[in-house]
Design an enzyme around this catalytic site. Structure first.
Site, short mmCIF file in Angstrom:
data_model
loop_
_atom_site.label_atom_id
_atom_site.label_comp_id
_atom_site.label_asym_id
_atom_site.label_seq_id
_atom_site.Cartn_x
_atom_site.Cartn_y
_atom_site.Cartn_z
N ASP A 171 0.84 -1.32 -0.03
CA ASP A 171 0.18 -0.05 0.05
C ASP A 171 1.01 1.27 0.11
O ASP A 171 0.67 2.42 -0.76
CB ASP A 171 -0.95 -0.05 1.13
N ASP A 219 0.97 -1.58 -13.58
CA ASP A 219 -0.16 -0.47 -14.15
C ASP A 219 -0.02 0.83 -13.65
O ASP A 219 -0.21 1.90 -14.50
CB ASP A 219 -1.32 -1.10 -14.12
#
Length: 356
Positions: free
Chosen positions: A222, A250
């Protein structure tokens, strides 16, 4: 002499592969590359023709070739198929069958495209990082998996698994790449809540002992996602699991202005590789001559560099792309004010012309 399996796949796959083939044809003609091509089916197009997303003929051809160049797989028309028949299973099957465990996803911002990024120039200018993603294990392949009825309601489950040996070999791959770059590896995990990630961190720490010249750091996924957006140039090589690598690469793609700019290499222990753009099949723009073929063309460059020992020709392709961008040519996804917008086919022709 090298032999390459060409798998256009679905959606824009045929269009972007066509541009890559133009580049290969020019290299064969002008630089005595000596590459021969075998053509095959994978994904939804393979299912439509053979009833399977990964036909045996495609697997047989892969074993007879030196590398694979893939377009993209998937599309809305196959979304209702059973899981094992969907186009993506063909891609996963190729990765598993050829043991393509090491996925290299470079995120490089061409200086000409700094204004195409949604981030401030000072944040992304000069970006050059490599994400090394473990590709044939983890939650995408773990068992048990499925959807069943429990306590009167549907229940879905997947299993995130890693053997020590699987972590160790992707670790070695990442550290060896870092030795050729800036000698920094950031291992990304979620060891604070996942036992499989506790093992990942333990093994990565052990692998680092074999590379005293490389600095190892650890980061929770995260935080890594946040840091990629906040200060991406702090990273040199990121190594992570199958799932986390899929998501983070991505995210990194958009730092470069467009996912249409990023190639990838998936390698096994012997240097056999499958090369593909990291974007999907984009069925909504298929056939419109607007897809960006540069990631696919740059995937050819990676193939020449990592599997076919043709570093000089790899550099020629990269230089040709640089020339085209210098002249202001752009596909829609990377265009800003003042650029010359071209379609898929014209962009391929421009790169071929710049190879001369």
């Amino acid at each position: 002499m090298s032999k390459v399996l060409i798998l256009p796949g679905d959606g824009i796959g045929q269009e972007i592969i066509t541009q890559a083939l133009k580049v290969i044809d020019r290299l064969n003609a002008d630089f005595n590359l000596g590459m021969t091509l075998e053509h095959g089916l994978v994904g939804g197009s393979a299912y439509d023709e053979t009833g399977a997303p990964l036909p045996q003929a495609t697997l047989d051809a892969a074993h007879q070739c030196d590398s694979i160049l893939l377009g993209a797989v998937g599309g809305y028309q196959w979304a209702s198929l059973e899981c094992n028949l969907r186009p993506e299973r063909g891609l996963l099957g190729l990765r598993a069958e050829m043991d393509l465990f090491s996925n290299l996803r470079p995120a490089i911002l061409y200086p000409q495209l700094v204004n195409a990024s949604t981030l401030k120039e000072e944040v992304v200018s000069g970006l050059d990082l490599m994400i090394v993603r473990e590709l044939v294990a983890g939650i995408y392949f773990g068992k048990p998996r499925g959807v069943e009825v429990r306590d009167g309601q549907k229940y879905g489950f997947n299993t995130a698994t890693y053997y020590e040996s699987e972590i160790r070999r992707i670790g070695h791959a990442a550290f060896k790449i870092a030795q050729l770059r800036n000698k920094r590896v950031c291992s990304v995990d979620k060891a604070n809540v996942l036992e499989v990630c506790e093992l990942w961190r333990e093994v990565m720490t052990d692998v680092a002992k074999d590379y005293p010249d490389v600095e190892l750091t650890h980061m929770y996924v995260d935080n890594a996602a946040m840091q990629l957006v906040r200060a991406p140039k702090q990273f040199d090589v990121m190594v992570t699991s199958n799932l986390f690598g899929d998501v983070l690469s991505d995210c990194a793609a958009m730092l470069t202005g467009s996912i249409g700019m990023l190639p990838s290499a998936s390698l096994n222990q012997d240097g056999f590789g499958m090369y593909e753009p990291i974007h999907g099949s984009a069925p909504d723009i298929a056939g419109k001559d607007i897809a960006n073929p540069l990631a696919t063309i740059l995937s050819v460059s990676m193939m020449l560099r990592y599997s076919l020992n043709q570093v000089g020709l790899a550099c020629k392709i990269e230089a040709a792309v640089d020339i085209v961008l210098d002249k202001g040519y752009r596909t829609q996804d990377i265009a800003t004010e003042g650029n010359l917008i071209v379609g898929t086919n014209e962009m391929g022709d421009l790169v071929v012309e710049a190879l001369a």
